[in-house]
Structures are given as structure tokens and as C-alpha cells.
Design a protein around this motif. Structure first.
Motif, PDB file in Angstrom:
ATOM      1  N   LYS A   1       0.971 -10.286 -12.105  1.00 45.64           N
ATOM      2  CA  LYS A   1       0.435 -10.290 -10.745  1.00 45.64           C
ATOM      3  C   LYS A   1      -1.079 -10.292 -10.826  1.00 45.64           C
ATOM      4  CE  LYS A   1       0.561  -9.051  -6.181  1.00 45.64           C
ATOM      5  NZ  LYS A   1       0.955  -7.684  -5.786  1.00 45.64           N
TER       6      LYS A   1
ATOM      7  N   HIS B   1       2.938 -12.734   0.256  1.00 46.80           N
ATOM      8  CA  HIS B   1       2.726 -12.329   1.656  1.00 46.80           C
ATOM      9  C   HIS B   1       1.722 -13.227   2.384  1.00 46.80           C
ATOM     10  CE1 HIS B   1      -0.570 -10.219  -0.356  1.00 46.80           C
ATOM     11  NE2 HIS B   1       0.289  -9.490  -1.010  1.00 46.80           N
TER      12      HIS B   1
ATOM     13  N   PRO C   1       6.132  -5.436  -7.169  1.00 43.68           N
ATOM     14  CA  PRO C   1       5.199  -6.494  -7.535  1.00 43.68           C
ATOM     15  C   PRO C   1       3.817  -6.025  -7.959  1.00 43.68           C
ATOM     16  CG  PRO C   1       5.244  -6.261  -5.174  1.00 43.68           C
ATOM     17  CD  PRO C   1       6.164  -5.205  -5.717  1.00 43.68           C
TER      18      PRO C   1
ATOM     19  N   HIS D   1       9.628  -9.072  -3.779  1.00 48.01           N
ATOM     20  CA  HIS D   1       8.316  -8.434  -3.579  1.00 48.01           C
ATOM     21  C   HIS D   1       8.455  -7.245  -2.633  1.00 48.01           C
ATOM     22  CE1 HIS D   1       3.733  -9.022  -3.344  1.00 48.01           C
ATOM     23  NE2 HIS D   1       3.985  -8.012  -2.549  1.00 48.01           N
TER      24      HIS D   1
ATOM     25  N   HIS E   1       7.243  -2.948  -2.549  1.00 48.32           N
ATOM     26  CA  HIS E   1       6.553  -1.858  -3.256  1.00 48.32           C
ATOM     27  C   HIS E   1       7.410  -0.603  -3.223  1.00 48.32           C
ATOM     28  CE1 HIS E   1       2.860  -4.262  -3.596  1.00 48.32           C
ATOM     29  NE2 HIS E   1       3.262  -4.772  -2.446  1.00 48.32           N
TER      30      HIS E   1
ATOM     31  N   ASN F   1       4.087  -3.077   3.720  1.00 48.55           N
ATOM     32  CA  ASN F   1       2.843  -3.514   4.367  1.00 48.55           C
ATOM     33  C   ASN F   1       3.055  -4.209   5.714  1.00 48.55           C
ATOM     34  OD1 ASN F   1       0.757  -2.682   2.525  1.00 48.55           O
ATOM     35  ND2 ASN F   1       1.718  -4.047   1.052  1.00 48.55           N
TER      36      ASN F   1
ATOM     37  N   ASP G   1       6.796  -7.708   2.607  1.00 47.31           N
ATOM     38  CA  ASP G   1       5.821  -7.064   1.729  1.00 47.31           C
ATOM     39  C   ASP G   1       5.943  -5.548   1.893  1.00 47.31           C
ATOM     40  OD1 ASP G   1       3.776  -6.595  -0.037  1.00 47.31           O
ATOM     41  OD2 ASP G   1       2.164  -7.132   1.363  1.00 47.31           O
TER      42      ASP G   1
HETATM   43 ZN   LIG Z   1       2.638  -6.647  -1.801  1.00 47.41          ZN
END
Ligand SMILES: [Zn+2]
Length: 549
Positions: A180, A262, A116, A60, A62, A380, A377
Motif C-alpha cells: 500500500k 476509495h 489495507p 479494503h 480497516h 471512513n 473504506d
Molecule cells: Zn482505507
């Protein structure tokens, strides 16, 4: 070409090898049996005393798509910063190039990374960006659950079989590896000025609840035989007290497989004078009760980053905290929304400090590291370039305490960290980042070192400082070719995108076509991702993995 890695200390949970001295043999990009003494070896690497694992897999992160590109455009000054410090320090934000993504993952020993959050309407963009990332194999999870067509089908009481066909069509058209769901129905409700959306709230105009959407898509994923369980971003991300939401979501899974993403951002209670506390123990107790659930952590680490998410409710609610003070919210065709909000996690902040502690508590309380996955994540919780620091935090109790001491004193009082003396072993690290990750995604050809596996191998020089050890691998092989030596990239290979192709009734195409013709600015022919979109016809871009039937 026959290659031998001789004398390494091998950690391979799939074969229950826990620090065994083993030789490895590679032929034509694949790990093979010991060919015997009579066979000529073309190349020998002496890795005596070094730690050998399969190439790591990030489930996972991005790394491509609309949100990532928007973050690049939003933060040009971060990019300049980053270029100046290139390869010397962790870069701060999502403002990096595809080349940096590939190189920096590879030098840590990662060889497969899953994006993801691929909005179907952005699928071609996601795949083109991933194709431009060197070395890594990639894969992407398609997002459904806020799209107008699914909600219409549900409002019109379509059968589960028809919805399965729509999901199957979507996975196929977008060349996805799985499905997802992000705050199911929430982004759609946001358009009707809804600013808080719980599991049993109803999407205005459609009359379906978040729970119904989630369960319908979970069942579709399961019945289509998609190996990776539905990958869920729950409601109420970041809201104090949201541990109740994630526990209710585990129950809503009804015993079928479900992956929760997450979860650090959901392990929040509302105790204490500030109304914000750790509910990590409560959440991990839930995980024990529901063996059908897996999760990844989304660890927070301190520094500048940018948050990017399809959860427009969560992103909108935090836009006032944007640092630097600029942000983007967007909506795409009839499919979904999202937002990009730059953010700096500060050691001096009570909330950020507790977030950091909560993530670590979850890792350390996990009874089975094979169900709790290693993520920040990215970006994030923190950029993936901080992974070596996170390995050290998990493997070194004294280092953890030293970091904890720097935080707000109220954090120290409210976390269990002082009592959690566990230190992760190499075996557990290999389980979390290799064997279990491959099994969770249905990628049987990797994550292990048994004969038949693709020869994706990471070799590390042991060091008491695990951050130093995992920052720069001694050697990394991808498809049997040496791509990293002493932390430097030595060959720029191309990766492939990992996909699945579930069966579905193709008559669903008519329904989708009518919907596109009526509501989309894009034509359906421009939507589907196909091989001809990619520049290297000599190389197969998409690798298809088996479904469960
Ligand atoms: Zn994410």
C-alpha cells in the motif's frame, strides 16, 4: 465428512453461473465434484429457492492495527453505546471488539477481509489483532512510501533492483499480502510543515517527488510478481478539484497494474456556487481509458463514524470538523504518520449528501463491475455493518430515489442519480464482492464455487428488501463448517492470514539492519512477524499464496 447443499440458485461469475440450479458438495473443507449416486452423503442441507454465492471478500476495510486501536481508546462512549445496542443496530464507530468484527462480517456472508494499511513497525500488532478476529480469513497490505529508508535509498540513487529487494524483504518480514502507498512522500513532507502535497511535489530533504516514489514502488510490486497491484491512496484526498489528481495518477501508472483506493473521495470537481461538485462521470471516463486500473469506491453512508488514515495531511486538514470534538495525530518511528478524527455524515449537509451521491454514481456508471469494488473504506465512509443498506441502494432504483429526496435540495440538482436507473443483479454483486475481488488479490482458492475452492459459501433467503436479505445470511460455511445459521453464529472458528512470499536478494538485510540499529527504538528482531508469535501452534497461522512468476 461429505456435505451436500441441494437445490440452490447459484451465482458464481468465475464459472459463469448466473442463477443456475446446482448442487454443491463439500469434503474436508473443500468444494468437490459430484461424487456420484453410490457415495454416502453425511449431511444434506436443502437450500431450494435460496441464493447461493461464494463467501464474500472485502478488499479494503480497516479492521486491525494502530489506528483502529487508537480509535477504540479515543471513543469509549461510543463503545458503551454500542455494547448496549449490541447486535441490534449498526454500530457507529471503530470502537468494537475483534469478536464483533468477525461475527458481524460472517453473518452477512463475508469470509475474507483485507486490512489495507499495516505500517511495518505495527505489523505484529496488526497480525495479533487479526488472529483474534474469529471466523474470517484476513490479510494485510504493508505500507511503504513515507519511510525514511526508502526515501534515503532513492535519494542515494539506489537501483530499482535494490529497492525491489527492500520491498520484498518488507513484505516477507511483515507477512503481507501486498503493498500500500498512502499519499507517497506526503507524511514525510508533513514533518517539514508541508500542508498540501501533489503528485509532482518534492519531499523536502530527500529531493524525490511523490510521482517518483509511487512509480518506483509500483514497479517493485510488479517486478516481484506480487499478484495484487500496488494499492494506492492518492494525493489530495477530499480536496475539491482533486479529480485531476486521480486522473494524473492513472496516467502515471504507465500501463502497469495499479489499484486506486476509495476513489469516491477523489471524484470531486469545483463547479457550482459552493465550489464543490461531482466529477464521478469524469473519473469513470478515465477508468475506461486505462484498462490497467482497478478501484474501490469508499461509499459514504449517513451516521456517526470515525475516520482513520495514514494520510496525515488529509487528517490534519479535517481535524476542525471532528465530531465529537477530539482527535489524534501520530508519527511512528521513521515510517509514517496518521490521524484519527471522529466524524458524523449528515443528510442535511450539502457536502455529505453530494459525497453519498458521488459514490453511487461511480458504482452505477461502471461499465465493468469487475474493476470497481464494493467498499465503504470502513470506517471512513461508513462502518462495514452498513453494507446491507448499500446493497439495497445499488439494487433498488426506487429506494435510491426515496433516499435522495431526503437530502439537501442542491444535491438533487447536482447529481445524475435520477437518470441512473441501473439496478445491480445478483451476478454483478457476486462479481464485485467475490470473483473479481479474489482475482484482484491473487487468492485463487476462493471467490468461486468450482471444485478445489475452499468451501466458503454464503446462502441467502431472497427478499424484495435487499437490505434484509444481505443483513443476515441463512447459512454460511467456512472451510466446510457451518458458522452461521439464520444470521446467528453457531461456531467460532479461527481464520488464517493470507500472505505472499516474493523472492528477493537477502543481502538487503544488512542495509535494513544498519538502518534499524542507527534510527529505530525497536530492534529488528522484534520487528519481524513469525509463527512463534501466535498462540495456537497446532494451527498454521499464515497461508502463502503464489507469486506471478
Ligand atoms: Zn482505507
Amino acid at each position: 465428512m461429505l456435505i451436500k447443499l441441494t437445490g440452490g440458485i447459484v451465482y458464481d461469475p468465475a464459472q459463469r453461473l448466473d442463477g443456475a440450479i446446482r448442487d454443491l458438495f463439500i469434503q474436508d473443507g473443500v468444494i468437490v465434484q459430484d461424487p456420484g449416486a453410490d457415495i454416502r452423503i453425511d449431511q444434506v442441507y436443502d437450500v431450494t429457492g435460496k441464493v447461493v454465492m461464494a463467501g464474500a471478500i472485502d478488499i479494503h476495510s480497516h479492521i486491525a492495527g494502530g489506528n483502529v486501536n487508537t480509535a477504540r481508546v479515543l471513543l469509549p462512549e461510543q463503545h458503551r453505546n454500542h455494547m448496549a445496542r449490541r447486535l441490534n443496530q449498526p454500530f457507529s464507530t471503530a470502537k468494537w471488539s475483534t469478536t464483533d468484527t468477525g461475527y458481524r462480517y460472517a453473518r452477512m456472508g463475508y469470509t475474507t477481509v483485507v486490512e489495507p494499511a499495516m505500517l511495518p513497525v505495527n505489523a505484529l500488532d496488526v497480525h495479533l489483532q487479526m488472529a483474534d478476529i474469529p471466523i474470517l480469513d484476513t490479510g494485510a497490505l504493508a505500507i511503504l512510501g513515507n519511510d525514511d529508508l526508502l526515501l534515503r535509498l532513492m535519494r542515494d540513487k539506489a537501483s530499482q533492483a535494490q529497492i525491489n529487494d527492500y520491498v520484498g524483504w518488507t513484505l516477507h518480514a511483515t507477512r503481507a499480502l501486498g503493498l500500500k502507498v498512502i499519499n507517497a512522500g506526503g507524511a514525510n513532507a508533513f514533518k517539514s510543515n508541508v500542508r498540501q502535497f501533489d503528485l509532482d511535489d518534492i519531499v523536502p530533504d530527500y529531493g524525490v517527488s511523490s510521482r517518483q516514489i509511487l512509480q518506483t514502488l509500483q514497479r517493485a510490486t510488479y517486478e516481484l510478481g506480487v499478484p495484487h497491484p500496488v494499492h494506492v491512496h492518492c494525493n489530495n484526498l477530499g480536496v475539491p478539484g482533486n479529480v485531476e489528481t486521480v486522473l494524473a495518477t492513472m496516467e502515471a501508472a504507465q500501463g502497469l497494474p495499479m489499484h486506486l483506493a476509495h476513489v469516491q473521495f477523489y471524484a470531486y470537481g469545483k463547479e457550482g456556487t459552493r465550489g464543490f461538485s461531482s466529477a464521478a462521470a469524469q473519473l469513470m471516463e478515465g477508468l475506461r481509458r486505462y484498462p490497467n486500473i482497478s478501484m474501490d469506491v469508499g461509499q459514504v453512508l449517513f451516521g456517526q463514524t470515525v475516520t482513520i488514515s495514514g494520510d496525515v495531511i488529509a487528517q490534519y486538514s479535517r481535524h476542525q470538523d471532528a465530531s465529537p470534538n477530539k482527535w489524534v495525530m501520530w508519527d511512528a518511528e521513521c515510517e509514517g504518520s496518521g490521524g484519527v478524527v471522529p466524524y458524523r455524515y449528515r443528510e442535511t449537509s450539502f457536502v455529505n449528501g453530494l459525497q453519498w451521491a458521488i459514490g453511487l454514481e461511480m458504482f452505477l456508471l461502471a461499465e465493468d463491475p469487475g474493476r470497481v469494488f464494493f467498499t465503504t473504506d470502513h470506517p471512513n465512509g461508513a462502518p462495514f455493518t452498513c453494507y446491507p443498506q448499500l446493497f439495497r441502494l445499488l439494487m433498488d432504483y426506487e429506494y435510491r430515489l426515496a433516499c435522495l429526496d431526503k437530502l439537501h435540495p442542491d444535491v438533487v440538482a447536482m447529481t445524475l442519480l435520477k437518470d441512473l436507473k441501473k439496478e445491480f443483479s445478483f451476478y454483478e454483486i457476486a462479481l464485485m464482492t467475490r470473483a473479481a475481488a479474489a482475482a484482484l488479490l491473487g487468492l485463487n482458492d476462493r471467490g468461486h464455487l468450482a471444485p478445489g475452492a475452499v468451501a466458503a459459501i454464503a446462502v441467502y433467503t431472497p427478499n424484495d428488501d435487499k437490505e434484509v436479505m444481505f443483513d443476515r445470511a441463512a447459512l454460511v460455511f467456512k472451510n466446510g463448517r457451518l458458522v452461521v445459521r439464520d444470521g446467528d453464529i453457531v461456531e467460532r472458528l479461527s481464520g488464517q492470514s493470507q500472505t505472499i512470499c516474493p523472492d528477493f536478494d537477502s543481502s538487503i538485510r544488512r542495509v535494513v539492519q544498519q538502518h534499524f540499529d542507527r534510527f529505530y527504538s525497536l530492534s529488528l528482531n522484534n520487528f519481524r512477524v513469525s509463527d512463534v508469535d501466535f498462540a495456537k501452534p497446532d494451527q498454521q497461522r499464515f497461508m502463502i499464496h503464489a507469486c506471478r512468476h
